[in-house]
Design a protein around this motif. Structure first.
Motif, short mmCIF file in Angstrom:
data_model
loop_
_atom_site.label_atom_id
_atom_site.label_comp_id
_atom_site.label_asym_id
_atom_site.label_seq_id
_atom_site.Cartn_x
_atom_site.Cartn_y
_atom_site.Cartn_z
N GLY A 1 0.82 -1.28 -0.06
CA GLY A 1 -0.01 0.02 0.10
C GLY A 1 0.96 1.12 0.08
O GLY A 1 1.63 1.52 -0.90
N SER A 2 0.56 2.15 1.04
CA SER A 2 1.25 3.56 0.93
C SER A 2 2.64 3.32 1.31
O SER A 2 3.58 4.18 0.73
N ASP A 3 3.01 2.21 2.24
CA ASP A 3 4.35 2.13 2.55
C ASP A 3 5.08 1.67 1.34
O ASP A 3 6.41 2.03 1.01
N LEU A 4 4.76 0.70 0.54
CA LEU A 4 5.39 0.26 -0.89
C LEU A 4 5.52 1.59 -1.60
O LEU A 4 6.63 1.71 -2.42
N THR A 5 4.24 2.63 -1.72
CA THR A 5 4.50 3.76 -2.57
C THR A 5 5.66 4.77 -1.99
O THR A 5 6.52 5.23 -2.89
N TYR A 6 5.94 4.76 -0.78
CA TYR A 6 7.07 5.62 -0.39
C TYR A 6 8.41 4.83 -0.78
O TYR A 6 9.15 5.53 -0.97
N ALA B 1 5.19 13.48 9.58
CA ALA B 1 4.14 13.10 8.78
C ALA B 1 3.88 11.60 8.63
O ALA B 1 2.95 11.38 8.30
N TYR B 2 4.65 10.70 8.68
CA TYR B 2 4.96 9.29 8.60
C TYR B 2 4.53 8.57 9.80
O TYR B 2 3.98 7.66 9.74
N LEU B 3 5.33 8.77 10.94
CA LEU B 3 5.49 8.02 11.96
C LEU B 3 4.32 7.98 12.75
O LEU B 3 3.68 9.45 12.97
#
Length: 794
Positions: free
Chosen positions: A21-26, A335-337
């Motif tokens: 998901g978003s982690d892979l996008t990052y 923003a991320y953690l």
């Protein structure tokens, strides 16, 4: 981006849905940023190559340097390729949880080695084309204009090596995470090992080449014949300029690349255990920010009329990059953690450590930001400390210059004392940084080690500028050499190049100091990875080690040094650092002896060299340096790989852990001592050559030249090679830990096989050292004359 997404879709069924998901996008965005760094490098290459190359004589000299550097690296890579293939198959034999991990670890070992080689070769390729352009810019300009143009070309040349370092290092790590997901930590071990092993060989081989030529050129040219360093009558001068590129450009670029790669490897391995899914993403975001700020730092290194020296402009670019990096990391963290540890996904709740992490009352965002801050501050402080001990305008170097009035012995004594003292301060600073990261863990070892790894990634945010600083040094040195050999740069232009060379000596010393700090942080973090590997292997065999077992098998991770086997491991770890350093310095001594003999012979048998009616045979010295440096690669490399294997299989896991601790402690002090002593001696010589105490040809000058020849293998061979040594030994230990556990306990336990592996490793070390020592010869002896009677390619 679509290509990377398609690649990630081809992973095998063994991969889990984690990092999706978003982690892979990052992670994909990080990979794209990494490729963007390579695009910036391409733009910088075009800018550098667009500059004027100067006169035909300058072009001809530069062409000889290009040919020699390319020939050496081609032969070196050909020599190392067989070794890399052998290690590839050995890694396939080591245990792993799945065949997917085992194949990936071996494949990415080759990827890490190739990326390290490409980084080093690219830095060298442009440096040998930039040097003549820097000399031409100094010649064409008038006053500050020439200085500014020359410095801009030299620093942007270094920027290319910096962009390749951060681009390939970050892309390789991101690619592993995209393809292997939850298996990424194991595969990353191979990637880091490949980068570290090749960098160690390039650092040692290039260091032997450059310092053999440099020492030989100085001793015969300056001391015996009384001619300048880069006088075309000296047969070693082309080899000296070649050596600057294969040692300081290719070798150091590969060294900093592996520091970058190994630190990322450690951060991702520990991040997965400490932060779960976020631990495989956030450590990639930090260096991705560093890519952006490195571009900013490189382009802001523009000299101004009010600058005290070129070092002022470089410091400005470094600190701008560091401050902007910290601000962007703060934004990324918040923003991320998540705002609490309890909200972290993917942390293993079934273990005591996992439950303790989830129960931690702190804020992961603050934890991550402060950890990164520690690394950035450490880089800045090490930069200033190293500059203090090695800059020509500071008291330590001035004190060394004063001792030249009483002869070479006092010059050497003052340089050694300076290096020993500076090593203490640097070690204390690094220790404070590690302890500060430890306190952030709140007593949870896994969190503390992850904090150390994040501090390393914080330091990495400045590595693009750091590599640029390092390459700036040999480019400036070569530019001065080409100018002196050609005789086409005089007056203000010659002084510009002299000033840039002095600044380059300082930047090289600073980057070595920061590389050492990075090595210690990476080694400490890998130490945690090693501990985790031991615990995992013990759990797999289903045996919990107890106190009575630990003394005999070394399978407990209790590093109590009251246990003799642990104390033995600690002593052996420190001893290997000393042996490795001694072998490297001795290799330079032997190779330099051959160069001295050859140059003396040319002066003796060709009297027309001194009056300019005959031309020296430069190719003979280049070939001697190439042959001897490649011949000397095997012994230090085998020592680095085989020593941990011998200790681990003979004494056990705990003594091997103590071994690594001893190596880290001794290696930190030894590397800083060797680097700063050598840097101080070099700049003391430069100060005398600028006119102090009689200038060139004076007794004071001769004393500092001798000090500099002692310092050459200190600062450019043995000292820098300790950085990859520490990480190679840590990674070897990490890779063999499961095998040691399984051969000691469980269904595959085999005491005789353990003993056999240990005995073979010890015999390999003893044989390699014996083979190296038997080659030791005295210059001018019958053995040497017989050897030199063999035909040498020109």
């Amino acid at each position: 981006m679509s290509g990377l997404q398609q690649l990630s879709a081809t992973v095998t069924a063994a991969n889990s849905p984690e990092v999706a998901g978003s982690d892979l996008t990052y992670v994909v965005v990080v990979a794209v940023i990494a490729l963007g760094a390579l695009a910036v490098a391409a733009g910088l290459v075009r800018q550098v190559l667009a500059a004027d190359e100067g006169t035909d004589t300058m072009k001809r000299i530069a062409g000889a340097v290009q040919e020699g550097a390319s020939a050496y690296l081609t032969r070196q890579f050909r020599t190392l390729s067989g070794f890399a293939v052998g290690v590839f198959f050995l890694l396939m034999l080591l245990p792993a949880d799945t065949m997917n991990e085992r194949i990936g670890r071996s494949l990415f070992f080759l990827v890490g080695a190739v990326f390290s080689a490409v980084t080093g070769y690219t830095g060298m390729w442009l440096a040998v084309r930039s040097n003549v352009r820097v000399a031409a810019a100094a010649r064409a300009g008038h006053g500050p204009e020439g200085s500014h143009n020359a410095m801009r070309i030299a620093f942007r040349t270094g920027g290319v090596a910096g962009m390749f370092t951060v681009g390939l290092g970050l892309f390789g790590a991101a690619l592993v995470v995209i393809i292997y997901r939850e298996d990424a930590p194991k595969v990353l071990e191979g990637f880091g090992f490949g980068a570290a092993l090749l960098a160690m060989f390039m650092r040692v081989g290039g260091g032997i080449f450059t310092k053999a030529a440099d020492v030989g050129a100085d001793l015969v040219g300056k001391v015996e014949q009384g001619i300048p360093e880069d006088d075309p009558r000296n047969a070693a001068t082309i080899a000296d300029n070649v050596g600057d590129n294969v040692g300081d450009c290719a070798g150091m670029a590969a060294d900093l690349f592996e520091s970058y790669a190994v630190t990322l490897v450690a951060a991702l391995i520990l991040g997965k255990a400490a932060f779960g899914d976020a631990g495989l993403v956030f450590p990639l975001l930090v260096p991705a920010i560093g890519v952006i700020t490195a571009v900013l730092g490189i382009y802001t290194v523009v000299p101004r009329s009010g600058d005290r020296s070129g070092m002022t402009a470089i410091n400005r670019g470094f600190f701008i990059s560091a401050v902007v990096s910290l601000a962007l990391v703060a934004i990324a963290a918040f923003a991320y953690l998540p705002d609490s540890f309890a909200k972290l996904d993917g942390v293993n709740e079934t273990t005591a450590t996992g439950r303790a992490i989830l129960d931690h009352s702190g804020d992961p965002r603050v934890f991550a930001l402060v950890s990164v801050l520690i690394g950035i501050v450490l880089a800045a402080v090490i930069q200033q400390l190293t500059g203090y001990f090695t800059e020509t305008s500071r008291r330590p170097v001035k004190d060394v210059v004063k001792t030249s009035l009483t002869g070479p012995a006092t010059v050497i004594l003052s340089g050694i004392s300076l290096g020993l003292e500076s090593a203490v301060y640097a070690a204390v600073l690094i220790a404070i940084a590690v302890y500060g990261a430890y306190l952030l863990g709140g007593g949870i070892i896994m969190l503390a080690l992850f904090a150390v790894a994040l501090a390393g990634t914080g330091l990495l945010t400045t590595v693009g500028v750091i590599v640029a600083m390092d390459t700036f040094g040999p480019v400036s040195d070569n530019a001065q050499g080409i100018a002196e050999m050609s005789g086409d740069v005089e007056g203000d232009g010659a002084q510009v190049l002299t000033d840039l060379d002095a600044v380059g000596n300082t930047t090289k010393a600073i980057t070595k100091g920061i590389a050492i700090a990075t090595a210690v942080l990476a080694a400490t973090a890998l130490y945690g990875s090693y501990r985790d590997a031991v615990e995992t292997a013990r759990a797999q065999v289903g045996v919990q080690a107890n106190e009575s077992m630990s003394l005999l098998t070394g399978l407990s991770f209790n590093l109590d040094i009251s246990q003799p086997n642990n104390l033995v491991g600690l002593i052996l770890g420190a001893a290997v650092v000393f042996l490795f350093s001694g072998l490297a310095i001795n290799a330079v001594s032997r190779a330099a002896g051959a160069v001295v003999f050859e140059v003396r012979e040319q002066f003796r048998t060709r009297p027309g060299i001194m009056d300019g009616s005959e031309t020296p045979e430069y190719g003979r010295v280049v070939d001697i340096c190439t042959r001897d440096s490649l011949r000397e690669l095997a012994t230090p490399g085998l020592l680095a790989v085989m020593a941990p294997i011998a200790v681990g299989f003979a004494l056990g896991i705990a003594p091997l852990g103590a071994y690594l601790a001893g190596a880290i402690g001794a290696g930190t002090l030894m590397a800083v001592f060797l680097s700063n002593s050598g840097g101080a001696w070099d700049n003391a010589k430069k100060t005398i050559e600028d006119g102090t105490f009689g200038g060139k040809g004076s007794d004071a000058h001769e004393a500092t030249v001798i000090g500099d020849t002692v310092g050459d293998p200190f600062k450019d061979t043995a000292g820098p090679a300790i950085n990859p040594l520490l990480k190679v030994m840590n990674l070897v230990s990490l890779l063999i830990a499961p095998a040691v556990v399984k051969l000691t306990l469980g269904e595959h336990a085999s005491g005789p096989l353990r003993a056999l592996i240990a005995i073979v490793a010890i015999l390999v070390i003893v044989g390699a050292v014996w083979w190296s020592k038997r080659k030791s010869i005295a210059v001018g002896s019958s053995d040497h004359e017989t050897k030199e009677a063999e035909p040498v390619a020109s």
